[in-house]
Design a protein around this motif. Structure first.
Motif, PDB file in Angstrom:
ATOM      1  N   PHE A   1       0.835  -1.198   0.000  1.00  0.00           N
ATOM      2  CA  PHE A   1       0.000   0.000   0.000  1.00  0.00           C
ATOM      3  C   PHE A   1       0.873   1.253   0.000  1.00  0.00           C
ATOM      4  O   PHE A   1       0.571   2.232  -0.695  1.00  0.00           O
ATOM      5  CB  PHE A   1      -0.944   0.006   1.203  1.00  0.00           C
ATOM      6  CG  PHE A   1      -1.875   1.173   1.233  1.00  0.00           C
ATOM      7  CD1 PHE A   1      -2.890   1.293   0.297  1.00  0.00           C
ATOM      8  CD2 PHE A   1      -1.742   2.164   2.193  1.00  0.00           C
ATOM      9  CE1 PHE A   1      -3.760   2.382   0.318  1.00  0.00           C
ATOM     10  CE2 PHE A   1      -2.600   3.245   2.218  1.00  0.00           C
ATOM     11  CZ  PHE A   1      -3.608   3.354   1.282  1.00  0.00           C
ATOM     12  N   GLY A   2       1.977   1.225   0.755  1.00  0.00           N
ATOM     13  CA  GLY A   2       2.903   2.353   0.773  1.00  0.00           C
ATOM     14  C   GLY A   2       3.509   2.612  -0.591  1.00  0.00           C
ATOM     15  O   GLY A   2       3.699   3.763  -0.988  1.00  0.00           O
TER      16      GLY A   2
ATOM     17  N   GLU B   1       1.036   4.468  -2.579  1.00  0.00           N
ATOM     18  CA  GLU B   1       1.018   5.880  -2.182  1.00  0.00           C
ATOM     19  C   GLU B   1       2.166   6.643  -2.842  1.00  0.00           C
ATOM     20  O   GLU B   1       1.999   7.785  -3.273  1.00  0.00           O
ATOM     21  CB  GLU B   1       1.127   6.020  -0.662  1.00  0.00           C
ATOM     22  CG  GLU B   1      -0.158   5.752   0.069  1.00  0.00           C
ATOM     23  CD  GLU B   1      -0.018   5.990   1.557  1.00  0.00           C
ATOM     24  OE1 GLU B   1      -0.987   6.515   2.150  1.00  0.00           O
ATOM     25  OE2 GLU B   1       1.028   5.660   2.140  1.00  0.00           O
ATOM     26  N   GLU B   2       3.339   6.006  -2.936  1.00  0.00           N
ATOM     27  CA  GLU B   2       4.484   6.660  -3.572  1.00  0.00           C
ATOM     28  C   GLU B   2       4.270   6.820  -5.068  1.00  0.00           C
ATOM     29  O   GLU B   2       4.676   7.828  -5.644  1.00  0.00           O
ATOM     30  CB  GLU B   2       5.756   5.858  -3.320  1.00  0.00           C
ATOM     31  CG  GLU B   2       6.265   5.976  -1.909  1.00  0.00           C
ATOM     32  CD  GLU B   2       7.546   5.196  -1.702  1.00  0.00           C
ATOM     33  OE1 GLU B   2       8.249   4.908  -2.690  1.00  0.00           O
ATOM     34  OE2 GLU B   2       7.843   4.882  -0.537  1.00  0.00           O
TER      35      GLU B   2
ATOM     36  N   GLU C   1       0.320  12.136  -0.378  1.00  0.00           N
ATOM     37  CA  GLU C   1       0.205  11.657   0.994  1.00  0.00           C
ATOM     38  C   GLU C   1      -1.260  11.791   1.399  1.00  0.00           C
ATOM     39  O   GLU C   1      -1.813  12.877   1.422  1.00  0.00           O
ATOM     40  CB  GLU C   1       1.094  12.490   1.917  1.00  0.00           C
ATOM     41  CG  GLU C   1       1.335  11.868   3.257  1.00  0.00           C
ATOM     42  CD  GLU C   1       2.103  10.554   3.184  1.00  0.00           C
ATOM     43  OE1 GLU C   1       1.855   9.705   4.043  1.00  0.00           O
ATOM     44  OE2 GLU C   1       2.923  10.370   2.282  1.00  0.00           O
ATOM     45  N   PHE C   2      -1.890  10.671   1.646  1.00  0.00           N
ATOM     46  CA  PHE C   2      -3.309  10.673   1.967  1.00  0.00           C
ATOM     47  C   PHE C   2      -3.517  11.116   3.410  1.00  0.00           C
ATOM     48  O   PHE C   2      -2.716  10.830   4.285  1.00  0.00           O
ATOM     49  CB  PHE C   2      -3.899   9.271   1.790  1.00  0.00           C
ATOM     50  CG  PHE C   2      -3.776   8.747   0.384  1.00  0.00           C
ATOM     51  CD1 PHE C   2      -4.421   9.369  -0.666  1.00  0.00           C
ATOM     52  CD2 PHE C   2      -3.004   7.628   0.112  1.00  0.00           C
ATOM     53  CE1 PHE C   2      -4.310   8.891  -1.958  1.00  0.00           C
ATOM     54  CE2 PHE C   2      -2.883   7.142  -1.169  1.00  0.00           C
ATOM     55  CZ  PHE C   2      -3.538   7.782  -2.210  1.00  0.00           C
TER      56      PHE C   2
ATOM     57  N   SER D   1      -6.811   7.657   3.960  1.00  0.00           N
ATOM     58  CA  SER D   1      -5.862   6.561   3.863  1.00  0.00           C
ATOM     59  C   SER D   1      -6.478   5.254   4.360  1.00  0.00           C
ATOM     60  O   SER D   1      -6.271   4.203   3.759  1.00  0.00           O
ATOM     61  CB  SER D   1      -4.600   6.886   4.663  1.00  0.00           C
ATOM     62  OG  SER D   1      -3.658   5.861   4.529  1.00  0.00           O
TER      63      SER D   1
ATOM     64  N   TYR E   1      -7.884  -1.147  -1.132  1.00  0.00           N
ATOM     65  CA  TYR E   1      -6.699  -1.882  -1.576  1.00  0.00           C
ATOM     66  C   TYR E   1      -6.819  -3.358  -1.193  1.00  0.00           C
ATOM     67  O   TYR E   1      -6.548  -4.243  -2.007  1.00  0.00           O
ATOM     68  CB  TYR E   1      -5.467  -1.220  -0.951  1.00  0.00           C
ATOM     69  CG  TYR E   1      -4.195  -2.018  -0.968  1.00  0.00           C
ATOM     70  CD1 TYR E   1      -3.469  -2.176  -2.143  1.00  0.00           C
ATOM     71  CD2 TYR E   1      -3.677  -2.558   0.201  1.00  0.00           C
ATOM     72  CE1 TYR E   1      -2.275  -2.879  -2.151  1.00  0.00           C
ATOM     73  CE2 TYR E   1      -2.494  -3.252   0.203  1.00  0.00           C
ATOM     74  CZ  TYR E   1      -1.788  -3.418  -0.971  1.00  0.00           C
ATOM     75  OH  TYR E   1      -0.614  -4.117  -0.969  1.00  0.00           O
TER      76      TYR E   1
END
Length: 162
Positions: A45-46, A49-50, A55-56, A61, A68
Motif C-alpha cells: 500500500f505504501g 502511495e508513492e 500523501e493521503f 488513507s 486496496y
C-alpha cells in the motif's frame, strides 16, 4: 448466478478475509515471522502511495487501504480461478476454502518477491532481500500445496511384500 461466478465471489470473500487476518495478525503478535505477511500488505500500500505521489490524510488513507485489500481479494480470487483447473483437491468439507486461501497466499508471495527484487535493484542491503525473497518463495510454495497444484509425499506408498 452461475457456478463459476459463485466460486469467484466465494474465493474473493475468502481471500479478502485472509488478507484482513494477516493484517490483524501483524498488529496483534510480537512474533516477527508471523508479522511479515501483514507487513508486506502495508508495504504494498505504501508503494501505491508513492506511485500516486500523494500523501493521503488519515481518514482517506484508511478507506483507501480497505479498498486496496478488497482489490487484493479480487486478485486472489483471480489467481484461485486460474489454478482451479489444475487442482487435485476434492470439493467436499472445507475444501471450498482452499482456492481462496491459496490465491491470497499467492498474491502475498508475489508481493514479497517483487519487494525483494525491488530492494535488490535499488540498495546494497542483502538481509531484507533474503528475508522477503525467502518469504515470497515459501508463500508461493504453500499456496501451491494448498491449491493442490503439487503435492509432497511424506510417506511411502509401497506396501511390504509378505
Amino acid at each position: 448466478m452461475h457456478a463459476r461466478q459463485q466460486a469467484f465471489v466465494r474465493d474473493a470473500v475468502v481471500a479478502t478475509a485472509i488478507f484482513g487476518g494477516l493484517y490483524a495478525l501483524a498488529h496483534s503478535t510480537s512474533f516477527q515471522p508471523l508479522q511479515l505477511p501483514g507487513y508486506l500488505l502495508v508495504v504494498g500500500f505504501g508503494v501505491l502511495e508513492e506511485i500516486v505521489a500523494v500523501e493521503f490524510a488519515d481518514a482517506t488513507s484508511s478507506i483507501l487501504f480497505v479498498a486496496y485489500v478488497l482489490v487484493l481479494g479480487l486478485a486472489g480470487a483471480a489467481v484461485a480461478s486460474l489454478v482451479r483447473g489444475r487442482a487435485r483437491v476434492p470439493d467436499s468439507g472445507f475444501a471450498w476454502v482452499r482456492p481462496g486461501v491459496a490465491g491470497a497466499l499467492g498474491v502475498v508471495g508475489v508481493l514479497s518477491t517483487l519487494l525483494a527484487v525491488s530492494i535488490l535493484l535499488t540498495t546494497l542491503q542483502r538481509e531484507p532481500v533474503v528475508v522477503t525473497g525467502v518469504t515470497g518463495v515459501l508463500l508461493l510454495g504453500l499456496a501451491g500445496l494448498i491449491a493442490g497444484v503439487f503435492e509432497i509425499s511424506l510417506a511411502s506408498n509401497r506396501t511390504a511384500d509378505r
